[in-house]
Design a protein around this motif. Structure first.
Motif, PDB file in Angstrom:
ATOM      1  N   GLY A  14       0.825  -1.208   0.000  1.00 45.79           N
ATOM      2  CA  GLY A  14       0.000   0.000   0.000  1.00 45.79           C
ATOM      3  C   GLY A  14       0.851   1.246   0.000  1.00 45.79           C
ATOM      4  N   PHE A  15       0.216   2.376   0.225  1.00 47.57           N
ATOM      5  CA  PHE A  15       0.910   3.662   0.245  1.00 47.57           C
ATOM      6  C   PHE A  15       1.631   3.839   1.573  1.00 47.57           C
ATOM      7  N   THR A  16       2.773   4.525   1.518  1.00 50.03           N
ATOM      8  CA  THR A  16       3.550   4.812   2.719  1.00 50.03           C
ATOM      9  C   THR A  16       4.008   6.269   2.672  1.00 50.03           C
ATOM     10  N   SER A  17       4.274   6.827   3.823  1.00 56.55           N
ATOM     11  CA  SER A  17       4.682   8.228   3.878  1.00 56.55           C
ATOM     12  C   SER A  17       6.163   8.427   3.568  1.00 56.55           C
ATOM     13  N   ASP A  18       6.922   7.350   3.481  1.00 59.01           N
ATOM     14  CA  ASP A  18       8.362   7.437   3.205  1.00 59.01           C
ATOM     15  C   ASP A  18       8.638   6.926   1.794  1.00 59.01           C
ATOM     16  N   ARG A  19       9.052   7.826   0.901  1.00 66.46           N
ATOM     17  CA  ARG A  19       9.290   7.464  -0.504  1.00 66.46           C
ATOM     18  C   ARG A  19      10.405   6.431  -0.632  1.00 66.46           C
ATOM     19  N   ASP A  20      11.495   6.592   0.137  1.00 70.53           N
ATOM     20  CA  ASP A  20      12.600   5.638   0.071  1.00 70.53           C
ATOM     21  C   ASP A  20      12.146   4.241   0.491  1.00 70.53           C
ATOM     22  N   GLU A  21      11.327   4.177   1.528  1.00 72.59           N
ATOM     23  CA  GLU A  21      10.811   2.885   1.982  1.00 72.59           C
ATOM     24  C   GLU A  21       9.930   2.249   0.903  1.00 72.59           C
ATOM     25  N   ALA A  22       9.111   3.060   0.235  1.00 74.70           N
ATOM     26  CA  ALA A  22       8.246   2.540  -0.828  1.00 74.70           C
ATOM     27  C   ALA A  22       9.081   1.976  -1.975  1.00 74.70           C
ATOM     28  N   LEU A  34      20.131 -11.521  -6.624  1.00 75.84           N
ATOM     29  CA  LEU A  34      19.932 -10.640  -7.771  1.00 75.84           C
ATOM     30  C   LEU A  34      19.988  -9.175  -7.375  1.00 75.84           C
ATOM     31  N   ASP A  35      20.465  -8.384  -8.310  1.00 74.97           N
ATOM     32  CA  ASP A  35      20.570  -6.945  -8.118  1.00 74.97           C
ATOM     33  C   ASP A  35      19.615  -6.269  -9.095  1.00 74.97           C
ATOM     34  N   PHE A  36      18.740  -5.391  -8.597  1.00 74.17           N
ATOM     35  CA  PHE A  36      17.782  -4.707  -9.460  1.00 74.17           C
ATOM     36  C   PHE A  36      18.493  -3.830 -10.491  1.00 74.17           C
ATOM     37  N   ASP A  37      19.682  -3.349 -10.158  1.00 73.10           N
ATOM     38  CA  ASP A  37      20.432  -2.504 -11.093  1.00 73.10           C
ATOM     39  C   ASP A  37      20.905  -3.285 -12.319  1.00 73.10           C
ATOM     40  N   LEU A  38      20.961  -4.605 -12.241  1.00 74.00           N
ATOM     41  CA  LEU A  38      21.340  -5.422 -13.391  1.00 74.00           C
ATOM     42  C   LEU A  38      20.139  -5.819 -14.245  1.00 74.00           C
ATOM     43  N   ALA A  39      18.938  -5.509 -13.805  1.00 75.40           N
ATOM     44  CA  ALA A  39      17.733  -5.911 -14.535  1.00 75.40           C
ATOM     45  C   ALA A  39      17.671  -5.205 -15.891  1.00 75.40           C
ATOM     46  N   LYS A  40      17.253  -5.965 -16.887  1.00 76.16           N
ATOM     47  CA  LYS A  40      17.118  -5.437 -18.244  1.00 76.16           C
ATOM     48  C   LYS A  40      15.768  -4.724 -18.355  1.00 76.16           C
ATOM     49  N   ASP A  41      15.753  -3.594 -19.054  1.00 74.21           N
ATOM     50  CA  ASP A  41      14.535  -2.798 -19.260  1.00 74.21           C
ATOM     51  C   ASP A  41      13.851  -2.459 -17.940  1.00 74.21           C
ATOM     52  N   SER A  42      14.646  -2.151 -16.930  1.00 72.41           N
ATOM     53  CA  SER A  42      14.070  -1.892 -15.609  1.00 72.41           C
ATOM     54  C   SER A  42      13.508  -0.482 -15.509  1.00 72.41           C
ATOM     55  N   ASN A  43      12.530  -0.352 -14.633  1.00 72.23           N
ATOM     56  CA  ASN A  43      11.906   0.932 -14.376  1.00 72.23           C
ATOM     57  C   ASN A  43      11.393   0.924 -12.941  1.00 72.23           C
ATOM     58  N   LEU A  44      11.718   1.961 -12.221  1.00 77.15           N
ATOM     59  CA  LEU A  44      11.221   2.141 -10.860  1.00 77.15           C
ATOM     60  C   LEU A  44      10.389   3.410 -10.873  1.00 77.15           C
ATOM     61  N   SER A  45       9.083   3.267 -10.719  1.00 80.11           N
ATOM     62  CA  SER A  45       8.203   4.435 -10.765  1.00 80.11           C
ATOM     63  C   SER A  45       7.310   4.438  -9.538  1.00 80.11           C
ATOM     64  N   CYS A  46       6.866   5.623  -9.176  1.00 84.97           N
ATOM     65  CA  CYS A  46       6.054   5.776  -7.970  1.00 84.97           C
ATOM     66  C   CYS A  46       4.799   6.581  -8.268  1.00 84.97           C
ATOM     67  N   VAL A  47       3.735   6.200  -7.597  1.00 85.05           N
ATOM     68  CA  VAL A  47       2.482   6.941  -7.642  1.00 85.05           C
ATOM     69  C   VAL A  47       2.410   7.726  -6.343  1.00 85.05           C
ATOM     70  N   VAL A  48       2.093   8.999  -6.449  1.00 89.84           N
ATOM     71  CA  VAL A  48       2.037   9.864  -5.270  1.00 89.84           C
ATOM     72  C   VAL A  48       0.597  10.309  -5.058  1.00 89.84           C
ATOM     73  N   GLN A  49       0.150  10.163  -3.837  1.00 87.71           N
ATOM     74  CA  GLN A  49      -1.177  10.628  -3.449  1.00 87.71           C
ATOM     75  C   GLN A  49      -0.999  11.469  -2.196  1.00 87.71           C
ATOM     76  N   GLY A  50      -0.994  12.758  -2.372  1.00 83.59           N
ATOM     77  CA  GLY A  50      -0.722  13.657  -1.251  1.00 83.59           C
ATOM     78  C   GLY A  50       0.710  13.479  -0.786  1.00 83.59           C
ATOM     79  N   LEU A  51       0.897  13.127   0.463  1.00 84.45           N
ATOM     80  CA  LEU A  51       2.233  12.905   1.017  1.00 84.45           C
ATOM     81  C   LEU A  51       2.636  11.434   0.990  1.00 84.45           C
ATOM     82  N   TYR A  52       1.813  10.567   0.397  1.00 84.72           N
ATOM     83  CA  TYR A  52       2.060   9.136   0.404  1.00 84.72           C
ATOM     84  C   TYR A  52       2.476   8.641  -0.974  1.00 84.72           C
ATOM     85  N   SER A  53       3.314   7.618  -0.995  1.00 84.48           N
ATOM     86  CA  SER A  53       3.834   7.055  -2.243  1.00 84.48           C
ATOM     87  C   SER A  53       3.660   5.546  -2.262  1.00 84.48           C
TER      88      SER A  53
END
Length: 122
Positions: A61-69, A90-109
């Motif tokens: 779910g949504f959390t108030s800490d973006r880094d934690e999300a 496994l390391d996420f930085d080695l993933a092919k076609d990787s994308n880390l995206s966040c949805v923000v709702q107010g102060l929560y991510s």
């Protein structure tokens, strides 16, 4: 006074015609919150074995800490990727076609980690 209004309209119309408009401005996404990452070819060595399917991970779910999300999304992705490469940390930085995206709702991510898992060749 009407002459002044007409000349003002002519100046505004002339400026509008001189402004280049190719639709590029419409393509800018003001709400794009994905985390920038170097291209796959530049960030990863060429000697990697990759899976065949894109995996997606996210938190509950949504959390108030973006880094934690972000960390929860990556941990969820790693848990799914471990089923493909069970003997490798496994390391996420080695993933092919990787994308880390966040949805923000107010102060929560809530973040989503997508990518094809890769591991260094033995």
């Amino acid at each position: 006074m009407p002459c002044f209004a007409l000349s003002r309209f002519v100046v505004i119309a002339a400026l509008a015609l001189m402004t280049p408009w190719n639709g590029a401005v419409a393509q800018d996404d003001a709400f794009n919150l994905s985390v920038p990452k170097p291209e796959f070819e530049e960030a990863t060595p060429r000697d990697v074995d990759c899976g065949t399917e894109m995996l997606s991970g996210s938190g509950p779910g949504f959390t108030s800490d973006r880094d934690e999300a972000e960390n929860v999304a990556i941990a969820s992705w790693k848990q799914k990727a471990a089923k493909i490469f069970p003997d490798t940390d496994l390391d996420f930085d080695l993933a092919k076609d990787s994308n880390l995206s966040c949805v923000v709702q107010g102060l929560y991510s809530k973040c989503f980690a997508d990518g094809i898992p890769c591991k260094p060749k033995s």
